[in-house]
Design an enzyme around this catalytic site. Structure first.
Site, PDB file in Angstrom:
ATOM      1  N   CYS A  13       0.868  -1.187   0.000  1.00 39.21           N
ATOM      2  CA  CYS A  13       0.000   0.000   0.000  1.00 39.21           C
ATOM      3  C   CYS A  13       0.902   1.234   0.000  1.00 39.21           C
ATOM      4  O   CYS A  13       2.115   1.142   0.218  1.00 39.21           O
ATOM      5  CB  CYS A  13      -0.899  -0.008   1.224  1.00 39.21           C
ATOM      6  SG  CYS A  13       0.021   0.155   2.753  1.00 39.21           S
ATOM      7  N   HIS A  75       2.951   2.167  11.235  1.00 43.95           N
ATOM      8  CA  HIS A  75       1.888   1.998  12.242  1.00 43.95           C
ATOM      9  C   HIS A  75       1.772   3.183  13.185  1.00 43.95           C
ATOM     10  O   HIS A  75       0.739   3.360  13.832  1.00 43.95           O
ATOM     11  CB  HIS A  75       2.207   0.805  13.147  1.00 43.95           C
ATOM     12  CG  HIS A  75       2.170  -0.520  12.472  1.00 43.95           C
ATOM     13  ND1 HIS A  75       1.197  -0.874  11.587  1.00 43.95           N
ATOM     14  CD2 HIS A  75       2.980  -1.600  12.595  1.00 43.95           C
ATOM     15  CE1 HIS A  75       1.421  -2.105  11.177  1.00 43.95           C
ATOM     16  NE2 HIS A  75       2.500  -2.570  11.755  1.00 43.95           N
ATOM     17  N   CYS A  97       2.267   6.408   8.616  1.00 40.21           N
ATOM     18  CA  CYS A  97       1.425   6.640   7.439  1.00 40.21           C
ATOM     19  C   CYS A  97       0.549   7.883   7.660  1.00 40.21           C
ATOM     20  O   CYS A  97      -0.031   8.052   8.740  1.00 40.21           O
ATOM     21  CB  CYS A  97       0.538   5.414   7.213  1.00 40.21           C
ATOM     22  SG  CYS A  97      -0.617   5.658   5.863  1.00 40.21           S
ATOM     23  N   HIS A 125      -2.422  -4.624  18.753  1.00 38.06           N
ATOM     24  CA  HIS A 125      -1.789  -4.207  17.497  1.00 38.06           C
ATOM     25  C   HIS A 125      -1.038  -2.887  17.713  1.00 38.06           C
ATOM     26  O   HIS A 125      -1.567  -1.961  18.332  1.00 38.06           O
ATOM     27  CB  HIS A 125      -2.840  -4.042  16.394  1.00 38.06           C
ATOM     28  CG  HIS A 125      -2.226  -3.879  15.036  1.00 38.06           C
ATOM     29  ND1 HIS A 125      -1.742  -2.678  14.583  1.00 38.06           N
ATOM     30  CD2 HIS A 125      -1.988  -4.771  14.059  1.00 38.06           C
ATOM     31  CE1 HIS A 125      -1.246  -2.834  13.370  1.00 38.06           C
ATOM     32  NE2 HIS A 125      -1.380  -4.102  13.037  1.00 38.06           N
ATOM     33  N   GLU A 127      -0.469  -0.365  15.866  1.00 37.04           N
ATOM     34  CA  GLU A 127      -1.159   0.860  15.423  1.00 37.04           C
ATOM     35  C   GLU A 127      -2.148   1.326  16.495  1.00 37.04           C
ATOM     36  O   GLU A 127      -2.230   2.519  16.812  1.00 37.04           O
ATOM     37  CB  GLU A 127      -1.909   0.608  14.106  1.00 37.04           C
ATOM     38  CG  GLU A 127      -2.678   1.845  13.648  1.00 37.04           C
ATOM     39  CD  GLU A 127      -3.699   1.552  12.556  1.00 37.04           C
ATOM     40  OE1 GLU A 127      -3.397   0.781  11.641  1.00 37.04           O
ATOM     41  OE2 GLU A 127      -4.812   2.123  12.643  1.00 37.04           O
ATOM     42  N   THR A 168      -6.981   1.165  11.028  1.00 35.75           N
ATOM     43  CA  THR A 168      -7.071   1.360   9.570  1.00 35.75           C
ATOM     44  C   THR A 168      -7.341   0.061   8.806  1.00 35.75           C
ATOM     45  O   THR A 168      -7.908   0.090   7.725  1.00 35.75           O
ATOM     46  CB  THR A 168      -5.757   1.961   9.016  1.00 35.75           C
ATOM     47  OG1 THR A 168      -4.668   1.145   9.429  1.00 35.75           O
ATOM     48  CG2 THR A 168      -5.552   3.390   9.464  1.00 35.75           C
ATOM     49  N   CYS A 196      -8.673   2.515   6.228  1.00 36.84           N
ATOM     50  CA  CYS A 196      -7.929   3.021   5.080  1.00 36.84           C
ATOM     51  C   CYS A 196      -8.579   2.558   3.778  1.00 36.84           C
ATOM     52  O   CYS A 196      -8.982   1.399   3.658  1.00 36.84           O
ATOM     53  CB  CYS A 196      -6.510   2.495   5.185  1.00 36.84           C
ATOM     54  SG  CYS A 196      -5.565   2.807   3.736  1.00 36.84           S
ATOM     55  N   ASN A 226      -3.347  -6.922   8.210  1.00 33.26           N
ATOM     56  CA  ASN A 226      -4.203  -6.794   7.023  1.00 33.26           C
ATOM     57  C   ASN A 226      -4.160  -8.079   6.184  1.00 33.26           C
ATOM     58  O   ASN A 226      -5.155  -8.430   5.550  1.00 33.26           O
ATOM     59  CB  ASN A 226      -3.853  -5.536   6.223  1.00 33.26           C
ATOM     60  CG  ASN A 226      -2.575  -5.685   5.446  1.00 33.26           C
ATOM     61  OD1 ASN A 226      -2.588  -6.206   4.338  1.00 33.26           O
ATOM     62  ND2 ASN A 226      -1.462  -5.245   6.010  1.00 33.26           N
TER      63      ASN A 226
HETATM   64 FE1  F3S Z   1      -1.193   1.276   4.262  1.00 37.24          FE
HETATM   65 FE2  F3S Z   1      -1.420   3.529   5.501  1.00 37.24          FE
HETATM   66 FE3  F3S Z   1      -3.512   2.322   4.647  1.00 37.24          FE
HETATM   67  S1  F3S Z   1       0.029   1.933   5.981  1.00 37.24           S
HETATM   68  S2  F3S Z   1      -3.061   0.150   4.754  1.00 37.24           S
HETATM   69  S3  F3S Z   1      -1.955   3.199   3.369  1.00 37.24           S
HETATM   70  S4  F3S Z   1      -3.275   3.289   6.610  1.00 37.24           S
END
Ligand code: F3S
Length: 300
Positions: A13, A75, A97, A125, A127, A168, A196, A226
């Site tokens: 991502c 994270h 991110c 987790h 994050e 996210t 996200c 994820n």
């Molecule tokens: Fe990746 Fe940021 Fe989304 S790390 S999964 S773009 S919250």
């Protein structure tokens, strides 16, 4: 006809790519004493490559020597990690991110306004632990059942000013149930969908593909939240779903009976692992074709 199809949004991502690029960028500037607070990505081969270039993984900010550079991964971390580094003379490079940074801003502002923060996600987790570290009063629930129990157990919670956010990478259906419950039962709640978009897209693409395939392969690390979600979602619609870090973990004969095989990959799976999976299956299928006269196709 036997075919192998790749999910459209499989792989890195934006946030993970940005974090990995920032670490390699640091190396290019000649920076030598670099460590990352936890693995910068849930992928062993990338971590191995960084280690060979001298980048160490540490578990706590205290393990980073004064004068060194500590990379904060995508994270994010609790706010006090930055304070601790500053106190100890450790420089930080923040690859959090931007979508996670947005959550930090939301919960921090809400906390200043006296709102309780409800985080829907997994308490263990990193994050989520990072988000908690930007809150005043907060609670973490992983699903509707935990939210209902919490709401019944804490007196006055349902009427207190509150903000609800999501990890996210949370599954969309878990968020939908929790946010609907919150809007129905809480009287002063702001609901902010912070899942996200990359996660939504990857999940939707993967589930669509899995529902059309006889077998589905999810490439990702067992430590990647994820990737685990992707596996669970794909397995719900395709009972022959395999979860592996690299295609070599699945014996070729295991996939032999399937006519339509889908491939997807978590946000921390590098492109070369996806390519390797496609190539391996291409080669296996060519061998099968020689033995059976079947027709094979590859799609993306
Ligand atoms: Fe990746 Fe940021 Fe989304 S790390 S999964 S773009 S919250």
């Amino acid at each position: 006809m036997r075919s192998v199809r790749l999910a459209e949004s499989a792989g890195f991502c934006f946030g993970v790519r940005r974090a990995v690029d920032m670490v390699y960028g640091l190396l290019e500037t000649g920076e030598r004493d670099i460590c990352t607070l936890g693995p910068v990505i849930h992928n062993k081969s990338v971590i191995r490559d960084l280690e060979q270039r001298g980048v160490r993984v540490v578990d706590t900010p205290q393990q980073a020597a004064p004068g060194s550079v500590l990379v904060i991964r995508a994270h994010g971390v609790p706010r006090d990690v930055f304070d601790e580094c500053e106190r100890r003379g450790v420089r930080t490079v923040d690859t959090t991110c931007p979508f996670v940074q947005k959550i930090h801003r939301l919960v921090s502002q809400a906390s200043k306004e006296g709102r309780t923060v409800l985080i829907v996600g997994h308490a263990d987790h990193p994050e989520v632990q990072g988000i908690v570290g930007h809150c005043g009063r907060s609670f973490v629930v992983k699903d509707l059942e935990q939210l209902q129990a919490l709401s019944a157990d804490i007196p006055g919670l349902c009427t207190a000013p509150a903000l609800m956010v999501a990890q996210t990478t949370l599954k969309g259906d878990v968020w939908q149930k929790c946010s609907e419950y919150g809007e129905k039962v809480y009287t002063n709640l702001i609901v902010s969908d912070t899942i996200c978009n990359a996660t939504y897209l990857r999940q939707a693409d993967s589930v669509r593909l899995a529902s059309e395939c006889d077998a589905m392969i999810v490439l990702g690390s067992s430590e990647s939240s994820n990737s685990n979600r992707l596996y669970e979602l794909c397995r719900e619609v395709c009972s022959h779903t395999y979860f592996c870090e690299q295609i070599s973990e699945i014996p070729a004969q295991e996939l032999a009976p399937y006519q339509m095989i889908g491939i997807t990959a978590g946000a921390s799976t590098p492109a070369y692992i996806i390519k390797e999976a496609i190539q391996t299956m291409e080669e296996t299928n060519k061998e099968m074709l020689q033995n059976s006269n079947e027709e094979i196709s590859f799609e993306q």
